[in-house]
Design a protein around this motif. Sequence first.
Motif, PDB file in Angstrom:
ATOM      1  N   VAL A  91      27.685  -2.506  -6.656  1.00 24.62           N
ATOM      2  CA  VAL A  91      27.380  -3.911  -6.373  1.00 24.62           C
ATOM      3  C   VAL A  91      26.690  -4.515  -7.598  1.00 24.62           C
ATOM      4  O   VAL A  91      25.722  -3.949  -8.112  1.00 24.62           O
ATOM      5  N   SER A  92      27.164  -5.656  -8.054  1.00 27.76           N
ATOM      6  CA  SER A  92      26.649  -6.252  -9.292  1.00 27.76           C
ATOM      7  C   SER A  92      25.155  -6.530  -9.204  1.00 27.76           C
ATOM      8  O   SER A  92      24.417  -6.373 -10.191  1.00 27.76           O
ATOM      9  N   GLU A  93      24.687  -6.969  -8.026  1.00 31.94           N
ATOM     10  CA  GLU A  93      23.260  -7.252  -7.878  1.00 31.94           C
ATOM     11  C   GLU A  93      22.410  -5.993  -8.058  1.00 31.94           C
ATOM     12  O   GLU A  93      21.293  -6.057  -8.585  1.00 31.94           O
ATOM     13  N   ALA A  94      22.926  -4.845  -7.618  1.00 31.63           N
ATOM     14  CA  ALA A  94      22.201  -3.585  -7.807  1.00 31.63           C
ATOM     15  C   ALA A  94      22.150  -3.216  -9.283  1.00 31.63           C
ATOM     16  O   ALA A  94      21.141  -2.706  -9.781  1.00 31.63           O
ATOM     17  N   ARG A  95      23.244  -3.470  -9.995  1.00 33.76           N
ATOM     18  CA  ARG A  95      23.257  -3.191 -11.438  1.00 33.76           C
ATOM     19  C   ARG A  95      22.261  -4.086 -12.180  1.00 33.76           C
ATOM     20  O   ARG A  95      21.648  -3.659 -13.171  1.00 33.76           O
ATOM     21  N   GLU A  96      22.085  -5.310 -11.691  1.00 32.20           N
ATOM     22  CA  GLU A  96      21.086  -6.196 -12.299  1.00 32.20           C
ATOM     23  C   GLU A  96      19.682  -5.616 -12.140  1.00 32.20           C
ATOM     24  O   GLU A  96      18.865  -5.672 -13.061  1.00 32.20           O
ATOM     25  N   ILE A  97      19.406  -5.062 -10.960  1.00 25.25           N
ATOM     26  CA  ILE A  97      18.104  -4.420 -10.744  1.00 25.25           C
ATOM     27  C   ILE A  97      17.937  -3.254 -11.707  1.00 25.25           C
ATOM     28  O   ILE A  97      16.871  -3.082 -12.332  1.00 25.25           O
ATOM     29  N   ASP A 400       9.789 -12.109  -1.821  1.00 25.45           N
ATOM     30  CA  ASP A 400      10.493 -11.865  -0.562  1.00 25.45           C
ATOM     31  C   ASP A 400      11.899 -12.448  -0.565  1.00 25.45           C
ATOM     32  O   ASP A 400      12.851 -11.813  -0.103  1.00 25.45           O
ATOM     33  N   ALA A 401      12.013 -13.654  -1.064  1.00 21.29           N
ATOM     34  CA  ALA A 401      13.313 -14.330  -1.031  1.00 21.29           C
ATOM     35  C   ALA A 401      14.340 -13.581  -1.858  1.00 21.29           C
ATOM     36  O   ALA A 401      15.500 -13.412  -1.439  1.00 21.29           O
ATOM     37  N   ARG A 402      13.924 -13.123  -3.031  1.00 12.31           N
ATOM     38  CA  ARG A 402      14.888 -12.426  -3.889  1.00 12.31           C
ATOM     39  C   ARG A 402      15.274 -11.088  -3.279  1.00 12.31           C
ATOM     40  O   ARG A 402      16.438 -10.694  -3.303  1.00 12.31           O
ATOM     41  N   ILE A 403      14.315 -10.364  -2.747  1.00  8.10           N
ATOM     42  CA  ILE A 403      14.611  -9.067  -2.130  1.00  8.10           C
ATOM     43  C   ILE A 403      15.555  -9.256  -0.949  1.00  8.10           C
ATOM     44  O   ILE A 403      16.508  -8.493  -0.755  1.00  8.10           O
ATOM     45  N   SER A 404      15.309 -10.285  -0.155  1.00  7.49           N
ATOM     46  CA  SER A 404      16.172 -10.559   0.997  1.00  7.49           C
ATOM     47  C   SER A 404      17.590 -10.899   0.557  1.00  7.49           C
ATOM     48  O   SER A 404      18.573 -10.433   1.155  1.00  7.49           O
ATOM     49  N   ALA A 405      17.725 -11.669  -0.524  1.00  8.65           N
ATOM     50  CA  ALA A 405      19.054 -12.022  -1.031  1.00  8.65           C
ATOM     51  C   ALA A 405      19.785 -10.791  -1.543  1.00  8.65           C
ATOM     52  O   ALA A 405      20.997 -10.633  -1.332  1.00  8.65           O
ATOM     53  N   LEU A 406      19.068  -9.924  -2.208  1.00  5.30           N
ATOM     54  CA  LEU A 406      19.669  -8.687  -2.712  1.00  5.30           C
ATOM     55  C   LEU A 406      20.124  -7.796  -1.554  1.00  5.30           C
ATOM     56  O   LEU A 406      21.188  -7.171  -1.617  1.00  5.30           O
ATOM     57  N   ALA A 409      23.280  -9.060  -0.193  1.00  7.01           N
ATOM     58  CA  ALA A 409      24.411  -8.807  -1.084  1.00  7.01           C
ATOM     59  C   ALA A 409      24.867  -7.352  -1.050  1.00  7.01           C
ATOM     60  O   ALA A 409      25.895  -7.004  -1.631  1.00  7.01           O
ATOM     61  N   GLY A 410      24.100  -6.492  -0.381  1.00  8.94           N
ATOM     62  CA  GLY A 410      24.477  -5.080  -0.268  1.00  8.94           C
ATOM     63  C   GLY A 410      23.962  -4.202  -1.379  1.00  8.94           C
ATOM     64  O   GLY A 410      24.410  -3.061  -1.536  1.00  8.94           O
ATOM     65  N   ALA A 411      23.002  -4.699  -2.176  1.00  6.93           N
ATOM     66  CA  ALA A 411      22.495  -3.915  -3.304  1.00  6.93           C
ATOM     67  C   ALA A 411      21.877  -2.605  -2.858  1.00  6.93           C
ATOM     68  O   ALA A 411      21.909  -1.607  -3.590  1.00  6.93           O
ATOM     69  N   PHE A 412      21.305  -2.587  -1.646  1.00  8.64           N
ATOM     70  CA  PHE A 412      20.614  -1.394  -1.154  1.00  8.64           C
ATOM     71  C   PHE A 412      21.445  -0.615  -0.146  1.00  8.64           C
ATOM     72  O   PHE A 412      20.933   0.278   0.532  1.00  8.64           O
ATOM     73  N   GLY A 413      22.718  -0.956  -0.022  1.00 11.56           N
ATOM     74  CA  GLY A 413      23.583  -0.249   0.900  1.00 11.56           C
ATOM     75  C   GLY A 413      23.108  -0.369   2.328  1.00 11.56           C
ATOM     76  O   GLY A 413      22.703  -1.440   2.786  1.00 11.56           O
ATOM     77  N   LYS A 414      23.137   0.722   3.048  1.00 12.43           N
ATOM     78  CA  LYS A 414      22.762   0.728   4.463  1.00 12.43           C
ATOM     79  C   LYS A 414      21.273   0.534   4.674  1.00 12.43           C
ATOM     80  O   LYS A 414      20.821   0.377   5.798  1.00 12.43           O
ATOM     81  N   LEU A 415      20.502   0.576   3.579  1.00 13.32           N
ATOM     82  CA  LEU A 415      19.055   0.412   3.712  1.00 13.32           C
ATOM     83  C   LEU A 415      18.632  -1.047   3.657  1.00 13.32           C
ATOM     84  O   LEU A 415      17.456  -1.352   3.597  1.00 13.32           O
TER      85      LEU A 415
END
Length: 424
Positions: A91-97, A400-406, A409-415
């Motif tokens: 997921v691109s958002e996870a790669r950004e992290i 909070d807002a950014r973490i919620s958006a991520l 987007a599925g950056a954290f998978g099932k978590l």
Amino acid sequence: MTKPQLPDRPARPMGAPTALADLLVVDFTRVVAGPACTQILADFGAKVIKIENPDGGDDTRAYEHAEIGGESAAYLSLNRNKRGIALDLAVSEAREIARDLISRADVVVENFSASVMEKFGLDYASVAPINPRLVYCSISAYGRKGPFASRPGFDPITQAESGFMSLNGFPDGPPVRTGPPIVDMATGMSACNAILLALIARDRLGRGQQVEVALYDIAMSMTGFYGMAYLISGANPGRFGNSPNGSPTVGVYEAADGPLYMACANDRLYRRLVTEVLERPDLITDPEFATRKARSANKEKLRSVIAGIFAADRLENWMAKLKKANIPVGYLRTVEQGFNAAEARERHRLSRIPHPTAGFIPNIETPLNLELTPASDPVAAPLLGQHTDEVLRTILGYNDARISALADAGAFGKLQRAAKAGVS
């Protein structure tokens, strides 16, 4: 079967510094060699962020040696003192992290298959421009360049292919791999050394660099003087069981009630053995045994004589005599016996530490001892994604807002639900 009763671990000295305080390590490794490397850094104060795929995480979590609190012995033994986050790098958002973490890091360690980090845009060439002081360590089976770079490889394969395995076992049997994954562990320690060397060089040169360690290279180097002897003589070294070079006074002997391992490896020790312990001075005056060369030529005969003497008395009597004569000797112990022995107890090798699901888990202490900067108080290996929220907030400053958006987007998978809830 008896499990040892483990004491709580005493806290380290109040206010003592750590050797690697303020060092930020982004850890993309899994299985053995990579986690072994980063655990050493974590033990001595580095802030190690372990990044795992949310779909199951590190392969060792599922290893079946034993488990406690839902975690395997293998995983717990290799991931102490780390902060764990879960990112789906597809997921691109996870790669950004991941890139945000790397931009702040001192060290990155990865042991993915060839081209994986490049595919994600997280290879050294891609991230060095955003962090020129970065030390980037790649661990692989056959290196990152050349015709073998894409070959998968594991500890026992490199033991076999390097010639290392051919040295283990008995002369009349097949080659034997080591029980513990010794090449993996040595590779992890070597990678840690390479990282520390690069950090020292960074202080001098002002910039980081890429370092690389390959299991195959480590396995070849571990042939040691046997490999060097082959290069000098051309003679292929073979297996020698418990007696290197066929020495009749090195190896396992059976007393009347149990085994011992003796390493009587030079003339001075041999004279002391036969006169002070065995009380057989004829074994030094007899021309068949008078010199090391003669003893080697008649090793089976001499070993039979010594074995017969040892078999005539109890183990503890022999141990007392051998230790009094300062002959190197030890009990041949099982893991249970070794872990319950006085040496382990007196050297404070074992303890128990808190764990979020098991209550407490066993802990084997780091073997490295630094007086001024002792190891950190051990913290159990993280649950999958345990520190995702904490790392995003405290290291990257996400709100909070950014973490919620991520999470959406599925950056954290099932978590993602746990991340939204602020689990840390």
